[in-house]
Design a protein around this motif. Structure first.
Motif, PDB file in Angstrom:
ATOM      1  N   LEU A  27       1.015  -1.113  -0.083  1.00 14.81           N
ATOM      2  CA  LEU A  27       0.033  -0.109   0.019  1.00 14.81           C
ATOM      3  C   LEU A  27       0.892   1.180  -0.065  1.00 14.81           C
ATOM      4  O   LEU A  27       1.741   1.641   0.776  1.00 14.81           O
ATOM      5  N   ASN A  28       0.846   1.914  -1.206  1.00 18.75           N
ATOM      6  CA  ASN A  28       1.623   3.383  -1.178  1.00 18.75           C
ATOM      7  C   ASN A  28       0.582   4.524  -0.454  1.00 18.75           C
ATOM      8  O   ASN A  28      -0.493   4.681  -1.015  1.00 18.75           O
ATOM      9  N   TYR A  29       1.074   5.221   0.239  1.00 15.72           N
ATOM     10  CA  TYR A  29       0.605   6.283   0.792  1.00 15.72           C
ATOM     11  C   TYR A  29       1.461   7.675   1.028  1.00 15.72           C
ATOM     12  O   TYR A  29       2.571   7.538   0.742  1.00 15.72           O
ATOM     13  N   HIS A  30       1.156   8.852   1.362  1.00 17.53           N
ATOM     14  CA  HIS A  30       1.659  10.108   1.567  1.00 17.53           C
ATOM     15  C   HIS A  30       2.449  10.495   0.560  1.00 17.53           C
ATOM     16  O   HIS A  30       3.779  10.616   0.485  1.00 17.53           O
ATOM     17  N   LEU A  31       2.058  10.764  -0.703  1.00 15.85           N
ATOM     18  CA  LEU A  31       2.429  11.077  -1.701  1.00 15.85           C
ATOM     19  C   LEU A  31       2.983  12.831  -1.797  1.00 15.85           C
ATOM     20  O   LEU A  31       2.083  13.392  -1.161  1.00 15.85           O
ATOM     21  N   GLU A  32       4.325  12.907  -2.021  1.00 22.53           N
ATOM     22  CA  GLU A  32       4.783  14.456  -2.018  1.00 22.53           C
ATOM     23  C   GLU A  32       5.699  14.765  -3.184  1.00 22.53           C
ATOM     24  O   GLU A  32       6.066  13.818  -3.802  1.00 22.53           O
ATOM     25  N   VAL A 111      -9.633  -2.652   1.523  1.00 22.25           N
ATOM     26  CA  VAL A 111     -10.479  -3.691   1.366  1.00 22.25           C
ATOM     27  C   VAL A 111     -11.881  -3.830   0.661  1.00 22.25           C
ATOM     28  O   VAL A 111     -12.177  -4.630   0.063  1.00 22.25           O
ATOM     29  N   ASP A 112     -12.427  -2.424   0.577  1.00 19.20           N
ATOM     30  CA  ASP A 112     -13.592  -2.442   0.029  1.00 19.20           C
ATOM     31  C   ASP A 112     -13.350  -2.072  -1.677  1.00 19.20           C
ATOM     32  O   ASP A 112     -14.416  -1.964  -2.459  1.00 19.20           O
ATOM     33  N   GLY A 113     -11.972  -1.953  -1.956  1.00 15.15           N
ATOM     34  CA  GLY A 113     -11.756  -1.779  -3.473  1.00 15.15           C
ATOM     35  C   GLY A 113     -12.134  -0.503  -3.891  1.00 15.15           C
ATOM     36  O   GLY A 113     -11.813  -0.094  -5.213  1.00 15.15           O
ATOM     37  N   THR A 114     -11.904   0.706  -3.066  1.00 13.16           N
ATOM     38  CA  THR A 114     -11.930   1.965  -3.297  1.00 13.16           C
ATOM     39  C   THR A 114     -10.445   2.143  -4.044  1.00 13.16           C
ATOM     40  O   THR A 114     -10.339   3.054  -5.031  1.00 13.16           O
ATOM     41  N   ILE A 115      -9.361   1.577  -3.433  1.00 11.58           N
ATOM     42  CA  ILE A 115      -8.103   1.863  -4.268  1.00 11.58           C
ATOM     43  C   ILE A 115      -7.755   0.573  -4.524  1.00 11.58           C
ATOM     44  O   ILE A 115      -7.893  -0.363  -3.953  1.00 11.58           O
ATOM     45  N   ASP A 120      -4.249   5.553  -9.385  1.00 11.07           N
ATOM     46  CA  ASP A 120      -3.052   6.425  -9.245  1.00 11.07           C
ATOM     47  C   ASP A 120      -3.184   6.863  -7.581  1.00 11.07           C
ATOM     48  O   ASP A 120      -3.949   7.271  -7.218  1.00 11.07           O
ATOM     49  N   LEU A 121      -2.179   7.130  -6.971  1.00  9.46           N
ATOM     50  CA  LEU A 121      -1.700   7.800  -5.906  1.00  9.46           C
ATOM     51  C   LEU A 121      -2.067   9.067  -6.018  1.00  9.46           C
ATOM     52  O   LEU A 121      -1.419   9.529  -7.106  1.00  9.46           O
ATOM     53  N   THR A 122      -2.638   9.872  -5.175  1.00 13.35           N
ATOM     54  CA  THR A 122      -3.144  11.482  -5.579  1.00 13.35           C
ATOM     55  C   THR A 122      -2.168  12.331  -4.285  1.00 13.35           C
ATOM     56  O   THR A 122      -1.849  11.618  -3.242  1.00 13.35           O
TER      57      THR A 122
END
Length: 129
Positions: A27-32, A111-115, A120-122
């Motif tokens: 899981l990728n997160y916190h894009l800068e 888990v719910d498939g939203t990502i 694309d990470l935003t």
């Protein structure tokens, strides 16, 4: 310990690799955006779930453990229990709790498939430095 990645392109929110035939979700997160480096325009944090796991608890755990190791988490909680009125301790505790809520929102979206691996990470992800 937080795992940082850098690159020229915006990554996907979820990366799926295989290990011994089992899916490993990252899981990728916190894009800068990164200033001053033409080869690496972006940086982001990432947390990998154990092989074969794609459930909510595994996702939350991977994200939180990527951000705070066990010693750090225990120190923050113990400091809060010892001195709950200390402004520095309180700020650190609230920052950790905010990240936990953020991790839970990412895990729910996974888990719910939203990502998915197609998302694309935003840059809209909250700053959790």
């Amino acid at each position: 310990m937080k795992t940082w990645n850098q690159g020229n392109e915006i990554p996907k929110a979820v990366v799926v690799l295989r290990h011994l035939g089992m899916p490993v979700y990252t899981l990728n997160y916190h894009l800068e955006m990164v200033n001053g480096d033409e080869n690496n325009k972006y940086r982001w944090a990432s947390a990998s779930l154990p092989a074969g796991c794609n459930d909510y608890r595994s996702a939350v755990s991977a994200l939180i453990n990527n951000e705070y190791d066990a010693n750090e988490m225990q120190a923050i909680i113990n400091n809060y229990l010892l001195e709950p009125e200390d402004p520095e301790v309180l700020a650190e505790f609230h920052k950790m709790q905010e990240f936990r809520a953020y991790a839970k929102s990412i895990a729910h979206a996974f888990v719910d498939g939203t990502i998915t691996a197609d998302t694309d990470l935003t840059l809209a992800t909250p700053n959790k430095e």
